[in-house]
Every structure is written in structure tokens, then in C-alpha cells.
Design a protein around this motif. Structure first.
Motif, PDB file in Angstrom:
ATOM      1  N   MET A 139      17.452  47.737  24.056  1.00 54.40           N
ATOM      2  CA  MET A 139      18.486  46.295  24.705  1.00 54.40           C
ATOM      3  C   MET A 139      17.921  44.937  23.968  1.00 54.40           C
ATOM      4  N   SER A 140      18.126  44.429  23.530  1.00 54.80           N
ATOM      5  CA  SER A 140      18.144  42.406  23.719  1.00 54.80           C
ATOM      6  C   SER A 140      18.275  42.444  25.063  1.00 54.80           C
ATOM      7  N   GLY A 141      17.985  40.965  25.299  1.00 55.80           N
ATOM      8  CA  GLY A 141      18.624  39.712  26.410  1.00 55.80           C
ATOM      9  C   GLY A 141      19.913  39.335  25.820  1.00 55.80           C
ATOM     10  N   ALA A 142      20.429  39.338  24.957  1.00 56.97           N
ATOM     11  CA  ALA A 142      21.357  39.002  24.750  1.00 56.97           C
ATOM     12  C   ALA A 142      22.736  39.270  24.984  1.00 56.97           C
ATOM     13  N   ARG A 143      23.348  37.681  25.481  1.00 55.73           N
ATOM     14  CA  ARG A 143      24.706  38.790  26.293  1.00 55.73           C
ATOM     15  C   ARG A 143      25.428  39.166  25.108  1.00 55.73           C
ATOM     16  N   SER A 144      26.741  39.817  25.699  1.00 53.32           N
ATOM     17  CA  SER A 144      28.045  39.649  24.340  1.00 53.32           C
ATOM     18  C   SER A 144      28.746  38.720  24.778  1.00 53.32           C
ATOM     19  N   SER A 145      29.259  38.650  23.442  1.00 51.40           N
ATOM     20  CA  SER A 145      30.422  37.220  23.743  1.00 51.40           C
ATOM     21  C   SER A 145      31.968  38.013  24.181  1.00 51.40           C
ATOM     22  N   GLU A 146      31.674  39.610  23.621  1.00 51.06           N
ATOM     23  CA  GLU A 146      33.419  39.798  24.288  1.00 51.06           C
ATOM     24  C   GLU A 146      33.312  40.078  25.956  1.00 51.06           C
ATOM     25  N   PRO A 147      34.294  39.987  26.626  1.00 45.34           N
ATOM     26  CA  PRO A 147      34.159  39.902  27.898  1.00 45.34           C
ATOM     27  C   PRO A 147      34.243  41.093  28.459  1.00 45.34           C
ATOM     28  N   PRO A 148      33.769  41.685  29.394  1.00 48.68           N
ATOM     29  CA  PRO A 148      34.031  43.035  30.236  1.00 48.68           C
ATOM     30  C   PRO A 148      35.039  44.410  30.361  1.00 48.68           C
ATOM     31  N   ARG A 149      35.460  45.875  29.612  1.00 50.33           N
ATOM     32  CA  ARG A 149      36.118  46.185  29.698  1.00 50.33           C
ATOM     33  C   ARG A 149      35.912  47.183  30.625  1.00 50.33           C
ATOM     34  N   VAL A 150      37.391  46.389  31.708  1.00 51.61           N
ATOM     35  CA  VAL A 150      37.646  48.126  32.867  1.00 51.61           C
ATOM     36  C   VAL A 150      38.713  48.458  32.108  1.00 51.61           C
ATOM     37  N   THR A 151      38.426  50.083  31.705  1.00 49.74           N
ATOM     38  CA  THR A 151      39.876  51.078  31.824  1.00 49.74           C
ATOM     39  C   THR A 151      40.905  51.604  33.497  1.00 49.74           C
ATOM     40  N   TRP A 152      41.811  51.475  33.817  1.00 52.95           N
ATOM     41  CA  TRP A 152      42.138  51.964  34.990  1.00 52.95           C
ATOM     42  C   TRP A 152      43.293  52.877  34.994  1.00 52.95           C
ATOM     43  N   CYS A 153      43.780  53.995  35.590  1.00 49.91           N
ATOM     44  CA  CYS A 153      44.087  55.064  35.752  1.00 49.91           C
ATOM     45  C   CYS A 153      45.286  54.974  37.242  1.00 49.91           C
ATOM     46  N   ALA A 154      46.574  54.758  37.307  1.00 49.40           N
ATOM     47  CA  ALA A 154      46.804  54.891  38.205  1.00 49.40           C
ATOM     48  C   ALA A 154      48.683  55.542  38.086  1.00 49.40           C
ATOM     49  N   TYR A 155      48.798  56.127  38.903  1.00 50.28           N
ATOM     50  CA  TYR A 155      50.559  57.243  38.503  1.00 50.28           C
ATOM     51  C   TYR A 155      51.374  56.145  38.915  1.00 50.28           C
ATOM     52  N   ASP A 156      52.945  56.424  38.794  1.00 51.69           N
ATOM     53  CA  ASP A 156      53.457  55.752  39.541  1.00 51.69           C
ATOM     54  C   ASP A 156      54.816  56.420  39.338  1.00 51.69           C
ATOM     55  N   TRP A 157      56.354  55.968  39.827  1.00 52.85           N
ATOM     56  CA  TRP A 157      57.308  56.446  39.523  1.00 52.85           C
ATOM     57  C   TRP A 157      58.272  55.695  40.737  1.00 52.85           C
ATOM     58  N   ARG A 158      59.641  55.957  40.002  1.00 49.36           N
ATOM     59  CA  ARG A 158      59.971  55.144  41.415  1.00 49.36           C
ATOM     60  C   ARG A 158      60.769  54.902  42.584  1.00 49.36           C
ATOM     61  N   GLU A 159      60.026  55.913  43.225  1.00 51.29           N
ATOM     62  CA  GLU A 159      60.057  56.360  44.680  1.00 51.29           C
ATOM     63  C   GLU A 159      58.577  56.043  45.321  1.00 51.29           C
ATOM     64  N   GLN A 160      57.755  55.488  44.212  1.00 46.23           N
ATOM     65  CA  GLN A 160      56.230  55.620  44.762  1.00 46.23           C
ATOM     66  C   GLN A 160      55.721  54.108  44.733  1.00 46.23           C
ATOM     67  N   VAL A 161      55.314  53.404  46.474  1.00 46.90           N
ATOM     68  CA  VAL A 161      55.217  52.755  46.755  1.00 46.90           C
ATOM     69  C   VAL A 161      54.365  52.619  47.609  1.00 46.90           C
ATOM     70  N   SER A 162      52.217  52.227  47.257  1.00 42.33           N
ATOM     71  CA  SER A 162      51.609  53.061  47.962  1.00 42.33           C
ATOM     72  C   SER A 162      50.669  51.404  48.487  1.00 42.33           C
ATOM     73  N   GLY A 163      50.037  51.611  49.350  1.00 40.16           N
ATOM     74  CA  GLY A 163      48.345  50.909  49.273  1.00 40.16           C
ATOM     75  C   GLY A 163      47.975  50.717  47.671  1.00 40.16           C
ATOM     76  N   PRO A 164      47.358  51.354  47.001  1.00 43.26           N
ATOM     77  CA  PRO A 164      46.706  51.845  46.106  1.00 43.26           C
ATOM     78  C   PRO A 164      47.264  50.987  44.536  1.00 43.26           C
ATOM     79  N   CYS A 165      48.830  50.744  44.803  1.00 39.85           N
ATOM     80  CA  CYS A 165      49.083  50.745  43.667  1.00 39.85           C
ATOM     81  C   CYS A 165      49.408  48.646  43.651  1.00 39.85           C
ATOM     82  N   THR A 166      49.664  48.423  44.978  1.00 40.09           N
ATOM     83  CA  THR A 166      49.687  47.403  45.911  1.00 40.09           C
ATOM     84  C   THR A 166      48.298  46.469  45.583  1.00 40.09           C
ATOM     85  N   TRP A 167      46.858  47.213  45.966  1.00 44.11           N
ATOM     86  CA  TRP A 167      45.919  46.873  45.604  1.00 44.11           C
ATOM     87  C   TRP A 167      45.629  46.259  44.180  1.00 44.11           C
ATOM     88  N   LEU A 168      46.158  47.626  43.320  1.00 42.76           N
ATOM     89  CA  LEU A 168      45.603  47.125  41.643  1.00 42.76           C
ATOM     90  C   LEU A 168      46.223  46.157  41.121  1.00 42.76           C
TER      91      LEU A 168
END
Length: 76
Positions: free
Chosen positions: A1-30
Motif C-alpha cells: 500500500m502506497s500512501g497515495a490517495r485515489s482520485s476516485e470517490p469512495p463507493r458505497v453500495t446499499w441494499c434496501a426493500y420497498d413496496w407500494r404500501e411501505q413507509v418506514s424509518g430506515p427508508c426515510t433515513w436512507l
């Protein structure tokens, strides 16, 4: 590992669930968190598990121009 920083932005993958009648705190937070992370240079990817029809989380992500991939789900 060199000490150089990457020019690419940090990437984050999120997994969530959704359906037409679902309103929840985690979905609002996300839906609130992802635009804040984007402003700070994070690249977000959302995998959205959807039963029946997309719901409020898909709508919120679309309105905020946050890309997501739908994974159709079946059963209960």
C-alpha cells in the motif's frame, strides 16, 4: 500500500426493500442520507428489492436523482 490517495470517490453500495404500501424509518433515513453523502463526495449505489410495485423509497430516490437498480421479489 502506497500512501497515495485515489482520485476516485469512495463507493458505497446499499441494499434496501420497498413496496407500494411501505413507509418506514430506515427508508426515510436512507432517502435523507444519500444526498448528504453525495455532497461529501461519496458515490452511492442502491440495490432496491421490490415486491409488487415500487413504493415511496423508489420515488424519493428518483426525485433526488439517486441511481438505483430494482431487484424484483416474489412471495412474502
Amino acid at each position: 500500500m502506497s500512501g497515495a490517495r485515489s482520485s476516485e470517490p469512495p463507493r458505497v453500495t446499499w441494499c434496501a426493500y420497498d413496496w407500494r404500501e411501505q413507509v418506514s424509518g430506515p427508508c426515510t433515513w436512507l432517502a435523507d442520507l444519500l444526498p448528504r453523502l453525495m455532497v461529501r463526495g461519496f458515490s452511492n449505489r442502491v440495490l432496491l428489492c421490490v415486491w409488487d410495485q415500487p413504493g415511496p423509497l423508489a420515488l424519493a430516490l428518483t426525485e433526488r436523482q439517486i441511481p438505483f437498480s430494482v431487484i424484483p421479489m416474489q412471495g412474502s
